[in-house]
Design a protein around this motif. Structure first.
Motif, mmCIF file in Angstrom:
data_model
loop_
_atom_site.group_PDB
_atom_site.id
_atom_site.type_symbol
_atom_site.label_atom_id
_atom_site.label_comp_id
_atom_site.label_asym_id
_atom_site.label_seq_id
_atom_site.Cartn_x
_atom_site.Cartn_y
_atom_site.Cartn_z
ATOM 1 N N LEU A 30 14.070 16.292 15.032
ATOM 2 C CA LEU A 30 14.199 15.011 14.335
ATOM 3 C C LEU A 30 14.572 15.185 12.861
ATOM 4 O O LEU A 30 14.421 14.256 12.068
ATOM 5 C CB LEU A 30 12.880 14.224 14.446
ATOM 6 N N GLU A 31 15.072 16.353 12.509
ATOM 7 C CA GLU A 31 15.395 16.628 11.105
ATOM 8 C C GLU A 31 16.500 15.722 10.572
ATOM 9 O O GLU A 31 16.591 15.482 9.369
ATOM 10 C CB GLU A 31 15.805 18.098 10.942
ATOM 11 N N SER A 32 17.345 15.201 11.457
ATOM 12 C CA SER A 32 18.462 14.367 10.991
ATOM 13 C C SER A 32 18.023 12.958 10.581
ATOM 14 O O SER A 32 18.708 12.288 9.809
ATOM 15 C CB SER A 32 19.514 14.250 12.108
ATOM 16 N N ILE A 33 16.863 12.528 11.078
ATOM 17 C CA ILE A 33 16.421 11.141 10.839
ATOM 18 C C ILE A 33 16.051 10.921 9.378
ATOM 19 O O ILE A 33 15.293 11.678 8.782
ATOM 20 C CB ILE A 33 15.206 10.803 11.723
ATOM 21 N N ARG A 34 16.605 9.849 8.787
ATOM 22 C CA ARG A 34 16.216 9.480 7.420
ATOM 23 C C ARG A 34 15.717 8.041 7.324
ATOM 24 O O ARG A 34 15.214 7.627 6.283
ATOM 25 C CB ARG A 34 17.377 9.711 6.453
ATOM 26 N N ALA A 35 15.838 7.261 8.423
ATOM 27 C CA ALA A 35 15.306 5.901 8.430
ATOM 28 C C ALA A 35 14.800 5.572 9.827
ATOM 29 O O ALA A 35 15.560 5.617 10.794
ATOM 30 C CB ALA A 35 16.376 4.896 8.006
ATOM 31 N N PHE A 36 13.510 5.274 9.906
ATOM 32 C CA PHE A 36 12.878 4.911 11.173
ATOM 33 C C PHE A 36 12.262 3.531 10.964
ATOM 34 O O PHE A 36 11.177 3.393 10.420
ATOM 35 C CB PHE A 36 11.787 5.936 11.534
ATOM 36 N N VAL A 37 12.982 2.483 11.382
ATOM 37 C CA VAL A 37 12.575 1.105 11.106
ATOM 38 C C VAL A 37 11.663 0.609 12.219
ATOM 39 O O VAL A 37 11.979 0.735 13.406
ATOM 40 C CB VAL A 37 13.805 0.182 10.992
ATOM 41 N N VAL A 38 10.524 0.035 11.850
ATOM 42 C CA VAL A 38 9.576 -0.512 12.821
ATOM 43 C C VAL A 38 9.425 -2.004 12.560
ATOM 44 O O VAL A 38 9.150 -2.424 11.439
ATOM 45 C CB VAL A 38 8.200 0.181 12.727
ATOM 46 N N SER A 70 -0.247 -0.801 11.692
ATOM 47 C CA SER A 70 -1.150 -0.359 10.633
ATOM 48 C C SER A 70 -0.651 0.921 9.975
ATOM 49 O O SER A 70 0.122 1.686 10.567
ATOM 50 C CB SER A 70 -2.553 -0.124 11.202
ATOM 51 N N TYR A 71 -1.120 1.136 8.761
ATOM 52 C CA TYR A 71 -0.785 2.366 8.033
ATOM 53 C C TYR A 71 -1.269 3.580 8.818
ATOM 54 O O TYR A 71 -0.570 4.609 8.889
ATOM 55 C CB TYR A 71 -1.435 2.348 6.653
ATOM 56 N N MET A 72 -2.435 3.469 9.440
ATOM 57 C CA MET A 72 -2.994 4.593 10.192
ATOM 58 C C MET A 72 -2.095 4.964 11.368
ATOM 59 O O MET A 72 -1.863 6.151 11.632
ATOM 60 C CB MET A 72 -4.399 4.248 10.709
ATOM 61 N N GLU A 73 -1.571 3.964 12.073
ATOM 62 C CA GLU A 73 -0.692 4.238 13.209
ATOM 63 C C GLU A 73 0.597 4.917 12.756
ATOM 64 O O GLU A 73 1.101 5.824 13.431
ATOM 65 C CB GLU A 73 -0.387 2.944 13.954
ATOM 66 N N ILE A 74 1.123 4.487 11.621
ATOM 67 C CA ILE A 74 2.333 5.119 11.085
ATOM 68 C C ILE A 74 2.045 6.570 10.711
ATOM 69 O O ILE A 74 2.831 7.480 11.015
ATOM 70 C CB ILE A 74 2.854 4.346 9.854
ATOM 71 N N GLN A 75 0.920 6.799 10.040
ATOM 72 C CA GLN A 75 0.576 8.149 9.613
ATOM 73 C C GLN A 75 0.334 9.071 10.807
ATOM 74 O O GLN A 75 0.734 10.240 10.807
ATOM 75 C CB GLN A 75 -0.671 8.117 8.720
#
Length: 300
Positions: free
Chosen positions: A270-278, A284-289
């Protein structure tokens, strides 16, 4: 600029286009130029059925490629494009929905047409069956709509929770183009987009379909059913195509996090990814982390 101008700009783009991943797992590539030509022929077919500028066209199409062709034809002809969910439940409510329209027509595939016959008493008079693909190879006369205005409604989106008492978000040329100008300012002509979100939502049709067209870049459109059967499909395509921009919903973030936790023996990169829009629902912040931590071994 009007939304139709966005697709006019890429009508001669042969080197870039869309790869469609269908529900059955098969894939299909069409250049932007190929799609543009097929959309012109589709416009001619729609106009032969007396659909004119300002009429509403409800899209009941399960195939993403067919949907894109018809959506572009709507822009070319000045029709109001209305994506509609093709589940049996939503089609059973189609009668309520049609009461909110002025001059509605429906274009459906065979599966959706069967559901219309089964679940509703809607007359088939204004229902068109999507033509066989070889028909789109034939020469067809068409007339481009050239009187569009910035405040003209080009699309109406209905959320999944509003169809029993339909409330649509009417989107004008100015709404969508202004959004694209702002959203795309974060990206470049080197970006590669992957999307699986449905076209019935803004994130699927504007952010993930028209945005890469606005930028003139490659896009990969994955059918939602394929994603539901294979939670990791998005990550596989990102890895294979070195995609840089993608989007999803909270539920899928949680599922991918769990998939990564179960095993680290995935060949994801996944090194190419620079934007992961949800989007689509709160997260929640916890789920993202937790998602970031789970994907760190794979280069996110």
């Amino acid at each position: 600029m009007l939304l139709v101008d966005v697709i006019h700009r890429i009508k001669n783009e042969y080197s870039k286009g869309i790869t469609f991943y269908h529900a059955n797992g098969a894939s299909e590539y069409l250049s932007y130029s190929d799609i543009y030509k097929r959309a012109q022929k589709m416009l001619g077919i729609l106009q032969k059925h007396n659909i004119t500028a300002g009429d509403e066209l409800i899209l009941l199409l399960n195939n993403n490629c067919e949907f894109v062709i018809v959506a572009w034809a709507c822009l070319m002809g000045g029709f109001v494009c209305i994506p509609y969910q093709t589940t049996e439940y939503n089609i059973s409510l189609l009668g309520n929905f049609l009461e909110k329209c002025h001059t509605p027509y429906i274009i459906a595939d065979e599966t959706s047409l069967d559901l219309i016959k089964k679940c509703t008493s809607i007359s088939e008079e204004n229902i068109l069956l999507f033509p066989e693909r070889d028909i789109l190879e034939n020469e067809t006369e068409f007339v481009m709509y050239e009187s569009g205005e910035k405040d003209e409604i080009v699309m109406v989106l209905f959320s999944s929770g509003s169809v029993s008492d339909p409330k649509g978000a009417a989107m004008s040329n100015e709404n969508i183009v202004s959004y694209l100008e702002g959203y795309c300012s974060s990206y470049t002509s080197q970006d590669i987009f992957v999307n699986w979100l449905p076209f019935t939502h803004n994130a699927g049709i504007v952010m993930s379909h028209f945005a890469p067209i606005f930028l003139g870049v490659e896009q990969y459109l994955v059918h939602p059913l394929l994603m539901m059967r294979n939670v990791g499909k998005l990550l596989e395509i990102i890895t294979e195509k070195k995609a840089t921009v993608t989007g999803t919903i909270r539920m899928h973030i949680v599922q991918m996090t769990e998939l990564a936790r179960v095993s680290h023996n995935h060949a994801w990169n996944l090194e190419s990814i620079r934007a992961f829009v949800v989007g689509g629902e709160p997260i929640s912040y916890m789920e993202i982390q937790e998602f970031i931590n789970a994907m760190e071994p794979f280069g996110l």
